[in-house]
Design an enzyme around this catalytic site. Sequence first.
Site, PDB file in Angstrom:
ATOM      1  N   HIS A   8       0.861  -1.187   0.000  1.00 45.15           N
ATOM      2  CA  HIS A   8       0.000   0.000   0.000  1.00 45.15           C
ATOM      3  C   HIS A   8       0.898   1.239   0.000  1.00 45.15           C
ATOM      4  O   HIS A   8       1.755   1.396   0.880  1.00 45.15           O
ATOM      5  CB  HIS A   8      -0.943   0.016   1.202  1.00 45.15           C
ATOM      6  CG  HIS A   8      -1.953   1.108   1.092  1.00 45.15           C
ATOM      7  ND1 HIS A   8      -3.098   0.997   0.344  1.00 45.15           N
ATOM      8  CD2 HIS A   8      -1.941   2.363   1.596  1.00 45.15           C
ATOM      9  CE1 HIS A   8      -3.761   2.144   0.398  1.00 45.15           C
ATOM     10  NE2 HIS A   8      -3.093   2.978   1.153  1.00 45.15           N
ATOM     11  N   ALA A   9       0.692   2.138  -0.986  1.00 40.81           N
ATOM     12  CA  ALA A   9       1.598   3.284  -1.168  1.00 40.81           C
ATOM     13  C   ALA A   9       1.581   4.209   0.042  1.00 40.81           C
ATOM     14  O   ALA A   9       0.539   4.400   0.673  1.00 40.81           O
ATOM     15  CB  ALA A   9       1.186   4.062  -2.416  1.00 40.81           C
ATOM     16  N   HIS A  16      -0.267  11.882  -5.612  1.00 38.28           N
ATOM     17  CA  HIS A  16      -0.853  11.894  -4.269  1.00 38.28           C
ATOM     18  C   HIS A  16       0.240  11.737  -3.211  1.00 38.28           C
ATOM     19  O   HIS A  16       0.332  12.529  -2.265  1.00 38.28           O
ATOM     20  CB  HIS A  16      -1.871  10.754  -4.114  1.00 38.28           C
ATOM     21  CG  HIS A  16      -2.405  10.628  -2.717  1.00 38.28           C
ATOM     22  ND1 HIS A  16      -3.516  11.318  -2.275  1.00 38.28           N
ATOM     23  CD2 HIS A  16      -1.944   9.931  -1.647  1.00 38.28           C
ATOM     24  CE1 HIS A  16      -3.714  11.055  -0.996  1.00 38.28           C
ATOM     25  NE2 HIS A  16      -2.785  10.200  -0.589  1.00 38.28           N
ATOM     26  N   GLU A  17       1.116  10.753  -3.429  1.00 41.38           N
ATOM     27  CA  GLU A  17       2.165  10.499  -2.422  1.00 41.38           C
ATOM     28  C   GLU A  17       3.191  11.629  -2.412  1.00 41.38           C
ATOM     29  O   GLU A  17       3.645  12.061  -1.355  1.00 41.38           O
ATOM     30  CB  GLU A  17       2.857   9.153  -2.701  1.00 41.38           C
ATOM     31  CG  GLU A  17       1.944   7.948  -2.611  1.00 41.38           C
ATOM     32  CD  GLU A  17       1.152   7.856  -1.304  1.00 41.38           C
ATOM     33  OE1 GLU A  17       0.060   7.282  -1.314  1.00 41.38           O
ATOM     34  OE2 GLU A  17       1.617   8.393  -0.276  1.00 41.38           O
ATOM     35  N   HIS A  33       2.277  14.510  -0.271  1.00 40.66           N
ATOM     36  CA  HIS A  33       2.645  14.379   1.149  1.00 40.66           C
ATOM     37  C   HIS A  33       4.079  14.843   1.366  1.00 40.66           C
ATOM     38  O   HIS A  33       4.398  15.593   2.286  1.00 40.66           O
ATOM     39  CB  HIS A  33       2.532  12.915   1.601  1.00 40.66           C
ATOM     40  CG  HIS A  33       1.141  12.411   1.755  1.00 40.66           C
ATOM     41  ND1 HIS A  33       0.215  12.978   2.598  1.00 40.66           N
ATOM     42  CD2 HIS A  33       0.509  11.359   1.175  1.00 40.66           C
ATOM     43  CE1 HIS A  33      -0.925  12.308   2.528  1.00 40.66           C
ATOM     44  NE2 HIS A  33      -0.773  11.315   1.677  1.00 40.66           N
ATOM     45  N   GLU A  57      -3.960  14.867   2.835  1.00 39.11           N
ATOM     46  CA  GLU A  57      -4.391  13.971   1.736  1.00 39.11           C
ATOM     47  C   GLU A  57      -4.762  14.743   0.483  1.00 39.11           C
ATOM     48  O   GLU A  57      -4.857  14.165  -0.600  1.00 39.11           O
ATOM     49  CB  GLU A  57      -5.587  13.130   2.196  1.00 39.11           C
ATOM     50  CG  GLU A  57      -5.307  12.208   3.366  1.00 39.11           C
ATOM     51  CD  GLU A  57      -4.094  11.310   3.170  1.00 39.11           C
ATOM     52  OE1 GLU A  57      -3.451  10.951   4.162  1.00 39.11           O
ATOM     53  OE2 GLU A  57      -3.775  10.978   1.998  1.00 39.11           O
ATOM     54  N   HIS A  99      -6.619   0.099   5.417  1.00 39.39           N
ATOM     55  CA  HIS A  99      -6.621   1.057   6.510  1.00 39.39           C
ATOM     56  C   HIS A  99      -7.168   0.503   7.815  1.00 39.39           C
ATOM     57  O   HIS A  99      -6.976   1.111   8.873  1.00 39.39           O
ATOM     58  CB  HIS A  99      -7.413   2.292   6.090  1.00 39.39           C
ATOM     59  CG  HIS A  99      -6.828   2.964   4.895  1.00 39.39           C
ATOM     60  ND1 HIS A  99      -6.816   2.355   3.652  1.00 39.39           N
ATOM     61  CD2 HIS A  99      -6.183   4.135   4.722  1.00 39.39           C
ATOM     62  CE1 HIS A  99      -6.211   3.140   2.781  1.00 39.39           C
ATOM     63  NE2 HIS A  99      -5.815   4.222   3.402  1.00 39.39           N
ATOM     64  N   TYR A 103      -9.848  11.182   4.095  1.00 43.01           N
ATOM     65  CA  TYR A 103      -9.995  11.126   2.635  1.00 43.01           C
ATOM     66  C   TYR A 103     -11.314  11.738   2.207  1.00 43.01           C
ATOM     67  O   TYR A 103     -11.389  12.415   1.188  1.00 43.01           O
ATOM     68  CB  TYR A 103      -9.883   9.684   2.146  1.00 43.01           C
ATOM     69  CG  TYR A 103      -8.568   9.034   2.529  1.00 43.01           C
ATOM     70  CD1 TYR A 103      -8.515   8.074   3.540  1.00 43.01           C
ATOM     71  CD2 TYR A 103      -7.380   9.403   1.918  1.00 43.01           C
ATOM     72  CE1 TYR A 103      -7.303   7.502   3.909  1.00 43.01           C
ATOM     73  CE2 TYR A 103      -6.172   8.842   2.288  1.00 43.01           C
ATOM     74  CZ  TYR A 103      -6.141   7.892   3.283  1.00 43.01           C
ATOM     75  OH  TYR A 103      -4.948   7.328   3.665  1.00 43.01           O
TER      76      TYR A 103
HETATM   77  C1  NXA Z   1      -8.155   6.918  -0.764  1.00 39.34           C
HETATM   78  C2  NXA Z   1      -7.070   6.159  -0.033  1.00 39.34           C
HETATM   79  N1  NXA Z   1      -5.795   6.714  -0.379  1.00 39.34           N
HETATM   80  C3  NXA Z   1      -4.631   6.297   0.251  1.00 39.34           C
HETATM   81  O1  NXA Z   1      -4.686   5.373   1.101  1.00 39.34           O
HETATM   82  O2  NXA Z   1      -3.580   6.867  -0.075  1.00 39.34           O
HETATM   83  C4  NXA Z   1      -7.136   4.680  -0.406  1.00 39.34           C
HETATM   84  O3  NXA Z   1      -6.310   4.241  -1.174  1.00 39.34           O
HETATM   85  O4  NXA Z   1      -8.035   3.991   0.085  1.00 39.34           O
HETATM   86 ZN    ZN Z   2      -2.314   9.835   1.407  1.00 36.26          ZN
END
Ligand code: NXA
Ligand code: ZN
Length: 610
Positions: free
Chosen positions: A338-339, A368-369, A372, A396, A498, A508
């Site tokens: 998971h990134a 997205h990353e 951060h 986020e 998560h 999110y």
């Molecule tokens: C939206 C959320 N983004 C993340 O974790 O970076 C996901 O992937 O469920």
């Molecule tokens: Zn994120």
Amino acid sequence: DNPDEAEGFEFLQTYDKRASQECYLSVLSNWAYATNLTEENKQNLLERSLVYAEFQKEAWKNATSFAWKQFKNPSTRRLFKFLSILGTAALPTEKLKELNEISASMEDTYSTSKICPYSLQVVITDESENLDDDKSSSEEENCTLSLEPDITRILKKSQNYDELAYVWKAWRDSSGKKIRKRYERFVELSNDAARLNGFADMGEMWRESYESDTFLEDLENLWKQLLPLYENLHAYVRRKLISKYGNDKIRPDGPIPAHLLGNMWAQDWAGVQEFTEPYPGKPSLDVTPQMVEQNMTALDMFNISEEFFSSLGLKEMPPPFWEHSVIEKPTDREIVCHASAWDFCNGKDYRIKQCTDITMQDLITVHHEMGHIEYYLQYADQPSLFREGANPGFHEAVGDVLALSVSTPKHLKAISLLNEIADDPEGDINYLYSIALDKISFLPFGYLMDLWRWGIFSGNTSVEEMNTKWWELRLKYQGVCPPVKRTEEDFDPGAKYHIPGNTPYIRYFVSFVIQFQFHKALCEAAGHEGPLYKCDIYQSKEAGKLLSQVLQLGSSKPWTEAMKIMTGGKTNKMDAAPIIEYFDPLIQWLKEQNKNYTLGWTSNDPTICP
Ligand SMILES: C[C@H](NC(=O)O)C(=O)O
Ligand SMILES: [Zn+2]
């Protein structure tokens, strides 16, 4: 001047130096485990976590010996306020050890889960008569499909109802189902920690990050404003799926089977763009084929993203980033795919860990990353306690805001990822639809994840009904249903990163709303004229300056002040108007398409599709 305050200020200086050092060692051991899931690295992480907890406990004892609430300086007071919440380190050592052990092991189970290929499944069921049991041993050898990239690709590519249902179930059996018992204990220990910090439960402690006693009603108000957008998209996509899979599989007024939307959790429907888009036959908006054709590498994708940030005058990735990041899935070890983006607390070392696949989806994730990382760089000069997002939703949103510009056909053409674009009203509707499949489809999922988790932490949802409650929320908010019967033997929330990863999720939902407020503000700063969805802030130093002004604050000011700066004083709240403005042309089009059809859905059993 309160002598205590001068001493308090001195204390913070000493604390800050130690905190950065301890944080560095803690993050490094966390990184070592996440990028190589061995028993040894897990033990190192667990030991380091206890040392870090001792340091935090010591600091908390000293900090709370000051009468900090009387301090005059708002910044000093705010630093002490943050220090006064100790977190899970408040647990007695034995319980903290158990909590960290469960956490590391759930992360390991999720990240190393594998499933057998569907074909093998079919073969075994066909040949089960001859009870050829050495087939079962070979079955183990070939059951090597992991979530990234294998299962993710199947969910996007396959349009075989039964294969999708098999993969959907097999993933849940190998991930969520296996951690149910551990999660139940995890909730108990988490709530013990929350209560030791003076909160009713862990959900309340998480919501503290938003510094707002109207947070829950604000969220419900946002959802009420956004529901019409979601209902219209849902009704349209449902109709398209019925014509593809048949009305024996999907009711015209029922929920959508969750495995048909191109994503393991039905949280992003980009996977169904191809065969559901409003105007077929137009140039494709998915640049994946061009990326593959150009032999693009993960590194190329990271360079494209960094170039966008620097085009705004924002900071570039520092040398250690390129040296230590893990941007491709290793072949010789197990990692957490998971990134994620990492701040090593020393002002120099920042990294991304991502099992990058050469797809448009992953190009967006790279932005997205990197958003951060940009935020970490922008607030690097703040005291360590202020090196956080204004609120977690802000963190986020950064990368996603830039990705809204990158995704425009105009921009993709400018960076030679699209050869031709349909620059006409129908092409625009197709484009808005492609963004809606990512952003609008996500909203109910972004909301319900922590509605479910807050319910568990608060005890409103009892442990015996965890999975049933999950599917009630999935029906109510998302209008999806499970293709195979679900029971309390299953634990479907645990099949989403998560939950075992214990990352709060409402951030999110907040991000998907405020990123359009940010986009609107930055587009105005960039001097954009015309519809919001056509804006591309690329190379706008004015937009970059405004964004940097907000990001540099970190969490030194309440997020409402950061929002006021971002919007030029227009508002200090979360506001759904910009996202509604952005998608307006599409929503009008969808309402027209849906005018003779039912919106919404009913089902009398959330635990199985009707
Ligand atoms: C939206 C959320 N983004 C993340 O974790 O970076 C996901 O992937 O469920
Ligand atoms: Zn994120």
